[in-house]
Design a protein around this motif. Structure first.
Motif, PDB file in Angstrom:
ATOM      1  N   PRO A  34      41.282  33.862  34.901  1.00  0.00           N
ATOM      2  CA  PRO A  34      40.733  34.796  35.899  1.00  0.00           C
ATOM      3  C   PRO A  34      39.217  34.965  35.742  1.00  0.00           C
ATOM      4  N   PHE A  35      38.494  34.746  36.817  1.00  0.00           N
ATOM      5  CA  PHE A  35      37.045  34.885  36.809  1.00  0.00           C
ATOM      6  C   PHE A  35      36.649  36.364  36.804  1.00  0.00           C
ATOM      7  N   SER A  36      35.353  36.604  36.661  1.00  0.00           N
ATOM      8  CA  SER A  36      34.851  37.981  36.664  1.00  0.00           C
ATOM      9  C   SER A  36      35.194  38.708  37.954  1.00  0.00           C
ATOM     10  N   GLY A  37      35.162  37.998  39.069  1.00  0.00           N
ATOM     11  CA  GLY A  37      35.493  38.633  40.338  1.00  0.00           C
ATOM     12  C   GLY A  37      36.924  39.143  40.372  1.00  0.00           C
ATOM     13  N   GLU A  38      37.848  38.392  39.777  1.00  0.00           N
ATOM     14  CA  GLU A  38      39.245  38.817  39.719  1.00  0.00           C
ATOM     15  C   GLU A  38      39.399  40.043  38.816  1.00  0.00           C
ATOM     16  N   ALA A  39      38.689  40.036  37.687  1.00  0.00           N
ATOM     17  CA  ALA A  39      38.745  41.185  36.779  1.00  0.00           C
ATOM     18  C   ALA A  39      38.125  42.418  37.429  1.00  0.00           C
ATOM     19  N   ALA A  40      37.027  42.222  38.143  1.00  0.00           N
ATOM     20  CA  ALA A  40      36.379  43.357  38.808  1.00  0.00           C
ATOM     21  C   ALA A  40      37.293  43.962  39.869  1.00  0.00           C
ATOM     22  N   ALA A  41      38.046  43.131  40.575  1.00  0.00           N
ATOM     23  CA  ALA A  41      38.978  43.644  41.576  1.00  0.00           C
ATOM     24  C   ALA A  41      40.074  44.484  40.918  1.00  0.00           C
ATOM     25  N   GLN A  42      40.548  44.042  39.745  1.00  0.00           N
ATOM     26  CA  GLN A  42      41.538  44.831  39.004  1.00  0.00           C
ATOM     27  C   GLN A  42      40.979  46.203  38.645  1.00  0.00           C
ATOM     28  N   LEU A  43      39.730  46.232  38.198  1.00  0.00           N
ATOM     29  CA  LEU A  43      39.141  47.500  37.779  1.00  0.00           C
ATOM     30  C   LEU A  43      38.818  48.389  38.967  1.00  0.00           C
ATOM     31  N   LYS A  44      38.503  47.798  40.099  1.00  0.00           N
ATOM     32  CA  LYS A  44      38.256  48.611  41.289  1.00  0.00           C
ATOM     33  C   LYS A  44      39.501  49.422  41.632  1.00  0.00           C
ATOM     34  N   ALA A  45      40.662  48.766  41.485  1.00  0.00           N
ATOM     35  CA  ALA A  45      41.920  49.468  41.754  1.00  0.00           C
ATOM     36  C   ALA A  45      42.212  50.529  40.695  1.00  0.00           C
ATOM     37  N   PHE A  46      41.803  50.266  39.457  1.00  0.00           N
ATOM     38  CA  PHE A  46      42.024  51.202  38.357  1.00  0.00           C
ATOM     39  C   PHE A  46      41.099  52.418  38.454  1.00  0.00           C
ATOM     40  N   ALA A  47      39.927  52.221  39.056  1.00  0.00           N
ATOM     41  CA  ALA A  47      38.917  53.281  39.224  1.00  0.00           C
ATOM     42  C   ALA A  47      38.546  53.928  37.893  1.00  0.00           C
ATOM     43  N   PRO A  48      37.948  53.178  36.974  1.00  0.00           N
ATOM     44  CA  PRO A  48      37.637  53.728  35.648  1.00  0.00           C
ATOM     45  C   PRO A  48      36.467  54.704  35.692  1.00  0.00           C
ATOM     46  N   ASP A  49      36.474  55.601  34.707  1.00  0.00           N
ATOM     47  CA  ASP A  49      35.328  56.491  34.530  1.00  0.00           C
ATOM     48  C   ASP A  49      34.185  55.787  33.823  1.00  0.00           C
ATOM     49  N   GLU A  50      34.507  54.811  32.985  1.00  0.00           N
ATOM     50  CA  GLU A  50      33.470  54.004  32.337  1.00  0.00           C
ATOM     51  C   GLU A  50      34.061  52.663  31.923  1.00  0.00           C
ATOM     52  N   ILE A  51      33.160  51.709  31.721  1.00  0.00           N
ATOM     53  CA  ILE A  51      33.551  50.329  31.440  1.00  0.00           C
ATOM     54  C   ILE A  51      32.819  49.858  30.193  1.00  0.00           C
ATOM     55  N   THR A  52      33.545  49.193  29.308  1.00  0.00           N
ATOM     56  CA  THR A  52      32.938  48.541  28.142  1.00  0.00           C
ATOM     57  C   THR A  52      33.179  47.048  28.253  1.00  0.00           C
ATOM     58  N   LEU A  53      32.115  46.282  28.192  1.00  0.00           N
ATOM     59  CA  LEU A  53      32.195  44.822  28.219  1.00  0.00           C
ATOM     60  C   LEU A  53      32.232  44.327  26.777  1.00  0.00           C
ATOM     61  N   LEU A  54      33.282  43.602  26.426  1.00  0.00           N
ATOM     62  CA  LEU A  54      33.517  43.209  25.043  1.00  0.00           C
ATOM     63  C   LEU A  54      33.685  41.697  24.938  1.00  0.00           C
ATOM     64  N   PRO A  55      32.729  40.995  24.366  1.00  0.00           N
ATOM     65  CA  PRO A  55      32.863  39.544  24.236  1.00  0.00           C
ATOM     66  C   PRO A  55      33.824  39.152  23.119  1.00  0.00           C
ATOM     67  N   LEU A  56      34.611  38.124  23.368  1.00  0.00           N
ATOM     68  CA  LEU A  56      35.378  37.499  22.297  1.00  0.00           C
ATOM     69  C   LEU A  56      34.562  36.385  21.662  1.00  0.00           C
TER      70      LEU A  56
END
Length: 344
Positions: A103-125
């Motif tokens: 899943p690309f970033s756009g797919e992940a962003a769409a998931q989070l749009k539906a989740f409506a988070p109060d804040e986001i942490t970007l965590l690299p593996l």
């Protein structure tokens, strides 16, 4: 609070027909090939077309596809459970944003749009920062988040090359392999063109710090070890020493080897094929008396704890590691300056 975590990873083809477009996406990344468009597009098309047959043969050893997505999904599930246990008053959602395949970033962003988070942490593996990995993923995420209309405050964990639990995980995985003290340890990381490091990329320095901290945590007197780099391609000069050269040297010296994927946290083609098969065959040909490879960290409990600490540290405004190298401007909670100051 509703807190989202986005796991950055490379991605990998999910079928034989995905190999060529995966490679195209890789080489069309400005962080990988710095040519302007449309020249970069043409070069990426040429390279990916030529390399696809060879890469398909590599992935045939893995059943025709990369296992990286499934393994990253396991890490995401374990991290979500760990975060929920550590901060039970919050609602955590962990999603995956691959850089070069679904899943690309756009797919992940769409998931989070539906989740409506109060804040986001970007965590690299990617435990050690590079402009070619975390830097590229962060830029891609910024575009995807804007397109999706995500406006929640966002923090980026830059790196965690010396985080205590991360080092503990490496030491615990390696310790059984060096109990008798007979083998030389090759801490193998993905290489970079030398000019990338010369431009200020902190990756090599951070890899060396991870190795030094792991060796200290092992506390094996007189441990014979080398930090080396694999996956060298193309005509450019790469950082070294190279892993294959070190394998050949060990063969000449009659030295048994233990190889540690020090910068890879999941199994994929560069561990399962390059380290295990290709370098295993090289070791046998070179006369290495014994060749073993330590598994990637995966869902080792201490590594999951490291990721949990990194996320909660970023949320709480606490630096997630003790690195000492400058990271790019704009990465919040970045403790990597040599003087201990955070990036702006």
């Amino acid at each position: 609070m509703k807190r989202a975590v986005v796991l950055f990873n490379l991605g990998g083809p999910d079928a034989p027909q995905s190999v060529q477009p995966f490679l195209f996406n890789l080489f069309n990344d400005k962080a990988i090939i710095g040519l302007p468009q449309p020249l970069r597009w043409l070069v990426a098309k040429l390279i990916s077309t030529r390399r696809a047959p060879v890469a398909q043969e590599i992935y045939e050893n893995l059943g025709g596809k990369s296992p990286l997505l499934e393994l990253t999904q396991e890490q995401a599930r374990d991290l979500e459970v760990s975060l929920s246990a550590a901060s039970p008053g919050d609602d955590f959602k962990v999603v995956i944003a691959m850089r070069y395949w679904h899943p690309f970033s756009g797919e992940a962003a769409a998931q989070l749009k539906a989740f409506a988070p109060d804040e986001i942490t970007l965590l690299p593996l990617y435990p050690q920062f590079s402009t070619t990995t975390t830097g590229s993923s962060a830029l891609e995420w910024a575009k995807a988040a804007k397109d999706a209309g995500l406006t929640a405050p966002t923090r980026t964990v830059c790196c965690y090359p010396m985080q205590d639990d991360f080092i503990t995980a490496h030491a615990e995985m390696l310790r059984p392999y060096v109990a008798d003290g007979a083998a030389r340890v090759l801490f193998s990381a993905h290489g970079l063109p030398k000019r990338v490091v010369e431009r200020g990329d902190p990756y090599q320095w951070q890899v060396e710090q991870t190795v030094a901290a792991t060796v200290q945590a092992l506390d094996v007197p007189g441990l014979d070890y080398v930090t080396c780099y694999q996956s060298r391609v193309g005509p450019l000069e790469w950082i070294g020493p190279s892993t294959d050269d070190e394998i050949e040297r060990a063969g000449r010296e009659g030295k048994p080897l233990v190889v540690v994927p020090i910068a890879f946290v999941s199994e994929h083609s560069e561990t399962l094929v390059e380290l295990d098969i290709e370098y295993g065959e090289l070791a046998e040909k070179a006369g290495v008396p014994d060749y073993k490879r330590v598994p990637a960290l995966g869902t080792h409990p201490s590594y999951v704890a490291a990721l949990t600490s990194a996320v909660l540290g970023a949320v709480d405004g606490v630096a997630p590691n003790t690195g000492k190298r400058i990271c790019p401007k704009g990465f919040s909670q970045c403790p990597c300056d040599r003087q201990g100051d955070r990036a702006a």
